[in-house]
Design an enzyme around this catalytic site. Structure first.
Site, PDB file in Angstrom:
ATOM      1  N   LYS A 116     -43.730 -59.245  35.164  1.00 33.04           N
ATOM      2  CA  LYS A 116     -44.329 -58.618  33.989  1.00 33.04           C
ATOM      3  C   LYS A 116     -45.422 -59.454  33.336  1.00 33.04           C
ATOM      4  O   LYS A 116     -46.353 -58.892  32.753  1.00 33.04           O
ATOM      5  CB  LYS A 116     -43.245 -58.276  32.996  1.00 33.04           C
ATOM      6  CG  LYS A 116     -42.325 -57.203  33.550  1.00 33.04           C
ATOM      7  CD  LYS A 116     -41.445 -56.676  32.492  1.00 33.04           C
ATOM      8  CE  LYS A 116     -40.712 -55.478  33.037  1.00 33.04           C
ATOM      9  NZ  LYS A 116     -40.036 -54.782  31.970  1.00 33.04           N
ATOM     10  N   GLY A 164     -35.018 -51.888  34.123  1.00 30.27           N
ATOM     11  CA  GLY A 164     -33.871 -51.100  33.688  1.00 30.27           C
ATOM     12  C   GLY A 164     -33.420 -51.435  32.276  1.00 30.27           C
ATOM     13  O   GLY A 164     -32.265 -51.230  31.916  1.00 30.27           O
ATOM     14  N   TYR A 202     -42.690 -56.445  18.371  1.00 30.85           N
ATOM     15  CA  TYR A 202     -41.791 -55.300  18.515  1.00 30.85           C
ATOM     16  C   TYR A 202     -42.367 -54.128  17.734  1.00 30.85           C
ATOM     17  O   TYR A 202     -42.584 -54.225  16.524  1.00 30.85           O
ATOM     18  CB  TYR A 202     -40.398 -55.667  17.992  1.00 30.85           C
ATOM     19  CG  TYR A 202     -39.398 -54.536  18.133  1.00 30.85           C
ATOM     20  CD1 TYR A 202     -38.898 -54.177  19.374  1.00 30.85           C
ATOM     21  CD2 TYR A 202     -38.979 -53.816  17.012  1.00 30.85           C
ATOM     22  CE1 TYR A 202     -37.994 -53.139  19.511  1.00 30.85           C
ATOM     23  CE2 TYR A 202     -38.071 -52.773  17.141  1.00 30.85           C
ATOM     24  CZ  TYR A 202     -37.583 -52.433  18.392  1.00 30.85           C
ATOM     25  OH  TYR A 202     -36.694 -51.398  18.515  1.00 30.85           O
ATOM     26  N   HIS A 235     -32.808 -46.951  27.157  1.00 27.86           N
ATOM     27  CA  HIS A 235     -34.060 -47.164  27.888  1.00 27.86           C
ATOM     28  C   HIS A 235     -34.160 -46.340  29.166  1.00 27.86           C
ATOM     29  O   HIS A 235     -35.032 -46.583  29.996  1.00 27.86           O
ATOM     30  CB  HIS A 235     -34.278 -48.653  28.210  1.00 27.86           C
ATOM     31  CG  HIS A 235     -34.283 -49.535  26.991  1.00 27.86           C
ATOM     32  ND1 HIS A 235     -35.160 -49.334  25.949  1.00 27.86           N
ATOM     33  CD2 HIS A 235     -33.508 -50.578  26.635  1.00 27.86           C
ATOM     34  CE1 HIS A 235     -34.918 -50.237  25.013  1.00 27.86           C
ATOM     35  NE2 HIS A 235     -33.914 -50.995  25.397  1.00 27.86           N
ATOM     36  N   ARG A 291     -44.998 -46.885  42.261  1.00 25.70           N
ATOM     37  CA  ARG A 291     -44.297 -45.918  43.116  1.00 25.70           C
ATOM     38  C   ARG A 291     -44.396 -44.535  42.479  1.00 25.70           C
ATOM     39  O   ARG A 291     -44.895 -44.395  41.380  1.00 25.70           O
ATOM     40  CB  ARG A 291     -42.831 -46.326  43.221  1.00 25.70           C
ATOM     41  CG  ARG A 291     -42.218 -46.438  41.830  1.00 25.70           C
ATOM     42  CD  ARG A 291     -40.727 -46.624  41.819  1.00 25.70           C
ATOM     43  NE  ARG A 291     -40.279 -47.125  40.533  1.00 25.70           N
ATOM     44  CZ  ARG A 291     -40.046 -46.388  39.476  1.00 25.70           C
ATOM     45  NH1 ARG A 291     -40.245 -45.076  39.516  1.00 25.70           N
ATOM     46  NH2 ARG A 291     -39.646 -46.924  38.353  1.00 25.70           N
TER      47      ARG A 291
HETATM   48  P1  ADP Z   1     -37.898 -52.170  31.811  1.00 28.55           P
HETATM   49  O1  ADP Z   1     -38.721 -52.606  32.984  1.00 28.55           O
HETATM   50  O2  ADP Z   1     -36.624 -52.945  31.684  1.00 28.55           O
HETATM   51  O3  ADP Z   1     -37.727 -50.694  31.738  1.00 28.55           O
HETATM   52  P2  ADP Z   1     -40.036 -52.081  29.789  1.00 28.55           P
HETATM   53  O4  ADP Z   1     -40.949 -53.213  29.532  1.00 28.55           O
HETATM   54  O5  ADP Z   1     -40.598 -50.906  30.525  1.00 28.55           O
HETATM   55  O6  ADP Z   1     -38.721 -52.655  30.525  1.00 28.55           O
HETATM   56  O7  ADP Z   1     -39.407 -51.574  28.433  1.00 28.55           O
HETATM   57  C1  ADP Z   1     -38.371 -50.612  28.416  1.00 28.55           C
HETATM   58  C2  ADP Z   1     -38.238 -49.990  27.057  1.00 28.55           C
HETATM   59  O8  ADP Z   1     -37.956 -50.999  26.058  1.00 28.55           O
HETATM   60  C3  ADP Z   1     -39.493 -49.298  26.550  1.00 28.55           C
HETATM   61  O9  ADP Z   1     -39.607 -47.955  27.031  1.00 28.55           O
HETATM   62  C4  ADP Z   1     -39.223 -49.336  25.052  1.00 28.55           C
HETATM   63  O10 ADP Z   1     -38.240 -48.357  24.735  1.00 28.55           O
HETATM   64  C5  ADP Z   1     -38.596 -50.720  24.843  1.00 28.55           C
HETATM   65  N1  ADP Z   1     -39.623 -51.754  24.563  1.00 28.55           N
HETATM   66  C6  ADP Z   1     -40.213 -52.576  25.465  1.00 28.55           C
HETATM   67  N2  ADP Z   1     -41.127 -53.392  24.874  1.00 28.55           N
HETATM   68  C7  ADP Z   1     -41.133 -53.079  23.558  1.00 28.55           C
HETATM   69  C8  ADP Z   1     -41.887 -53.520  22.399  1.00 28.55           C
HETATM   70  N3  ADP Z   1     -42.801 -54.487  22.492  1.00 28.55           N
HETATM   71  N4  ADP Z   1     -41.625 -52.926  21.209  1.00 28.55           N
HETATM   72  C9  ADP Z   1     -40.684 -51.955  21.110  1.00 28.55           C
HETATM   73  N5  ADP Z   1     -39.950 -51.483  22.136  1.00 28.55           N
HETATM   74  C10 ADP Z   1     -40.164 -52.017  23.348  1.00 28.55           C
END
Ligand code: ADP
Length: 448
Positions: A116, A164, A202, A235, A291
């Site tokens: 990431k 996840g 956040y 999530h 993907r």
């Molecule tokens: P993963 O790969 O584990 O799915 P992501 O980075 O896509 O992780 O984040 C998953 C979820 O977590 C997002 O859809 C959102 O709901 C929450 N999230 C991630 N980053 C933030 C952030 N900076 N502020 C608020 N919520 C977040």
């Protein structure tokens, strides 16, 4: 041209790929575990090969078993679907070494986007707007506190190797930082074997908006608008739609162009999804999935394209069958994920489907591998089908979804169908007024 493709997946997505192959005149090879001998994808494919016992680690995730099946069947290419080996860079590398085409991006692109921090850095350089946060990994509590003070609380500590929704911890104030940092790090270590974490601002009430992109691997790329996937539980996406209810045509073409240019800039090949959080009119990149997504059908419905067909074309070295100006958004599509789960706790409940009836009619699509008498094995994901509807506008799509849900019969097991019946009477769902926390709150108030 490929004349045979092996599908390294199961369930509805394997069937989805069989369908694209058949329309293109390409033979399909299903692989399956012993638990899936009676599965629909096995029945529908032209050939089927058993690759191992029920646990995925010994079948759907077994690279030697899949490569051998490919060699035995004479398939020239492998479509990975989603999940399983779809974002596994070393698998892609092994296929390259065996002269088998992977229907997807290069191992290098998968590797970059799977990390990431590297993904964010790459996207930032390509002009994609990102969530403010640390530059790279954060090593100590002291550094974490310094960065927290700089960007302002609340912040979220996230695992570089995360996925996840795991390995993420919120720190609302400086006092919470030490424990958030240390917990995220140890969770990252135990879940992903890599304890590197980074910090982001956040966002308190964002929507999840993701842009579908597609590249030919040679520098041409397009976007196919966005999907709003804000309705999530832990999530995990529950219901998705295209276009996003709050995204204007102007925002769409602006963010779409940024995304298409970004993937063109790295010669990206195949389908990809650039995920953003969207708050107060601004987009903030969080990650890219290299993907096909579970929710790709909503995009297919509004653009009238077959994304799997395009994936196969570009893997063969052909150009995409469209350019940006050919892609016109038409109407509105919504998908609900039907899981074999018991409410209110969403406990997986595999078992035998004693009666199954799929809805039909104008604008209704069902992507599912269910059939009457099918026994859902307990070893895999609980997604058993997707109901997708298309209407001329959002209200028509919602009415159609309600009507189609009423026709859908899955007897013998518990499913998430009643959840959608209930959600469709909620004012906020009908008006599109929700953020990523809406569903969790609703579940607590209504099913908790
Ligand atoms: P993963 O790969 O584990 O799915 P992501 O980075 O896509 O992780 O984040 C998953 C979820 O977590 C997002 O859809 C959102 O709901 C929450 N999230 C991630 N980053 C933030 C952030 N900076 N502020 C608020 N919520 C977040």
């Amino acid at each position: 041209m490929f004349d045979k493709i092996l599908i390294a997946n199961r369930g509805e997505i394997a069937l989805r790929i069989v369908r694209a192959c058949r329309e293109m005149g390409i033979k399909s090879v299903a692989v399956h575990s012993t638990a899936d001998a009676d599965a629909m994808h096995v029945r529908m494919a032209d050939e089927a090969i058993c690759i191992g016992p029920p646990p995925s680690s010994e079948s759907y995730l077994s690279v030697p078993a899949i490569v051998s099946a490919c060699e035995i069947s004479g398939a020239q290419a492998i479509h990975p679907g989603y999940g399983f080996l779809s974002e596994n860079a070393s698998f892609v590398q092994i296929l390259e070494d065996h002269n088998i085409t992977f229907i997807g991006p290069t191992a290098e692109h998968i590797r970059i986007m799977g990390d990431k921090i590297a993904a964010k850095e790459t996207m930032r350089k390509l002009g994609v707007p990102c969530v403010p946060g640390s530059e790279g990994g954060v090593a100590t509590v002291k550094d974490a506190q310094r960065i927290g003070a700089e960007i302002g609380y609340p912040v979220i500590v996230k695992a570089t190797a995360g996925g996840g929704g795991r390995g993420m911890k919120l720190a609302r104030t400086e006092a919470e930082m030490e424990s958030a940092f240390l917990t995220a790090r140890s969770e990252a270590k135990s879940c992903f074997g890599n304890d590197e974490v980074y910090i982001e601002k956040y966002l308190t009430r964002p929507r999840h908006i993701e842009v579908q992109v597609f590249g030919d691997g040679k520098g041409a790329a397009v976007h196919l608008g966005e999907r709003d996937c804000s309705l999530q539980r832990r999530h995990q996406k529950v219901m998705e739609e295209a276009p996003g209810p709050v995204i204007t045509a102007e925002m769409r073409s602006k963010i779409g162009k940024i995304c298409a240019d970004a993937v063109a800039g790295i010669n990206y090949r195949g389908a990809g999804t650039i995920e953003f959080l969207f708050e107060d009119g601004a987009f903030y990149f969080i990650e890219m999935n290299t993907r096909l997504q579970v929710e790709h059908p909503v995009t297919e419905m509004v653009f009238g394209v077959d994304l799997v067909r395009e994936q196969i074309r570009v893997a063969e070295g052909l150009p995409m069958s469209f350019v940006q100006s050919d892609l016109e958004l038409n109407g509105h599509a919504i998908e609900v994920r039907i899981n074999a789960e018991k409410l209110p706790d969403f406990t997986p409940c595999p078992g035998t489907v004693t009666a199954y009836h799929a809805p039909g009619g104008l604008g209704v699509r069902v992507d599912s591998a269910l059939y009457d008498g099918y026994t859902i094995p307990p070893y895999y994901d609980s997604l058993i089908g997707k109901l997708i509807v298309h209407g001329r506008d959002r209200p028509e799509a919602l009415a159609r979804l309600k009507r189609a849900l009423g026709e859908l019969i899955v007897d013998g097991i518990d499913t998430t169908i009643p959840l959608f019946d209930a959600l469709l009477s909620e004012e906020d769902i009908l008006t599109g007024n929700f953020d990523i926390h809406w569903l969790e709150k609703w579940l607590e108030e209504n099913l908790g």
